[in-house]
Design a protein around this motif. Structure first.
Motif, short mmCIF file in Angstrom:
data_model
loop_
_atom_site.label_atom_id
_atom_site.label_comp_id
_atom_site.label_asym_id
_atom_site.label_seq_id
_atom_site.Cartn_x
_atom_site.Cartn_y
_atom_site.Cartn_z
N ILE A 181 20.39 -18.30 -38.92
CA ILE A 181 20.80 -17.40 -37.84
C ILE A 181 22.23 -17.72 -37.39
O ILE A 181 23.01 -16.82 -37.10
CB ILE A 181 19.81 -17.49 -36.66
N ASP A 182 22.57 -19.00 -37.35
CA ASP A 182 23.90 -19.40 -36.90
C ASP A 182 24.98 -19.16 -37.95
O ASP A 182 26.11 -18.82 -37.62
CB ASP A 182 23.92 -20.88 -36.52
N ASP A 183 24.63 -19.36 -39.21
CA ASP A 183 25.64 -19.35 -40.27
C ASP A 183 25.82 -18.02 -40.99
O ASP A 183 26.81 -17.83 -41.68
CB ASP A 183 25.32 -20.43 -41.30
N TYR A 184 24.85 -17.12 -40.87
CA TYR A 184 24.89 -15.87 -41.65
C TYR A 184 24.53 -14.67 -40.78
O TYR A 184 23.94 -14.81 -39.71
CB TYR A 184 23.91 -15.95 -42.83
N ASP A 185 24.83 -13.49 -41.29
CA ASP A 185 24.40 -12.24 -40.67
C ASP A 185 22.95 -12.02 -41.11
O ASP A 185 22.68 -11.33 -42.09
CB ASP A 185 25.30 -11.09 -41.11
N TYR A 186 22.03 -12.66 -40.40
CA TYR A 186 20.65 -12.77 -40.82
C TYR A 186 19.71 -12.61 -39.63
O TYR A 186 19.99 -13.09 -38.53
CB TYR A 186 20.41 -14.15 -41.45
N CYS A 187 18.56 -11.97 -39.88
CA CYS A 187 17.52 -11.85 -38.87
C CYS A 187 16.16 -11.83 -39.55
O CYS A 187 15.96 -11.08 -40.51
CB CYS A 187 17.71 -10.57 -38.06
N PHE A 188 15.25 -12.67 -39.09
CA PHE A 188 13.85 -12.62 -39.54
C PHE A 188 13.15 -11.59 -38.66
O PHE A 188 13.20 -11.68 -37.44
CB PHE A 188 13.17 -13.98 -39.39
#
Length: 93
Positions: free
Chosen positions: A12-19
């Motif tokens: 979540i902190d390092d990438y454009d990512y969402c679970f």
């Protein structure tokens, strides 16, 4: 399988990512195209980490905008197949 592992990682902190959520034996994530080559191997590692001694932890990889339009990569995180799938997804946008 502890779903919290996704939130506890640096994804979540390092990438454009969402679970988003899990459905039966699937998990749904949102990852930007540019971050996908870095994120998919991390997620696949989480999903295939052995957690029971009597049950194998296999996991197949599929990319797409929804379940109906998945591009299947297979059970091995092959960078070449991943790149091909991303190129197909980029062409669709």
């Amino acid at each position: 399988f502890p779903v919290t592992i996704f939130g506890d990682s640096r994804l979540i902190d390092d990438y454009d990512y969402c679970f988003y959520f899990s459905v039966h034996d699937e998990t749904v994530h949102s990852v930007s195209i540019k971050d996908t080559p870095a994120v998919v191997p991390i997620l696949h590692g989480f999903m295939t980490k052995q957690f029971l001694t009597t049950v194998p932890s296999a996991s197949s990889i599929g990319l797409g905008k929804n379940f109906g339009q998945l591009i299947e990569i297979g059970e091995v995180c092959d960078p070449e197949k991943l790149t091909e799938a991303l190129e197909k997804l980029n062409a669709v946008q």
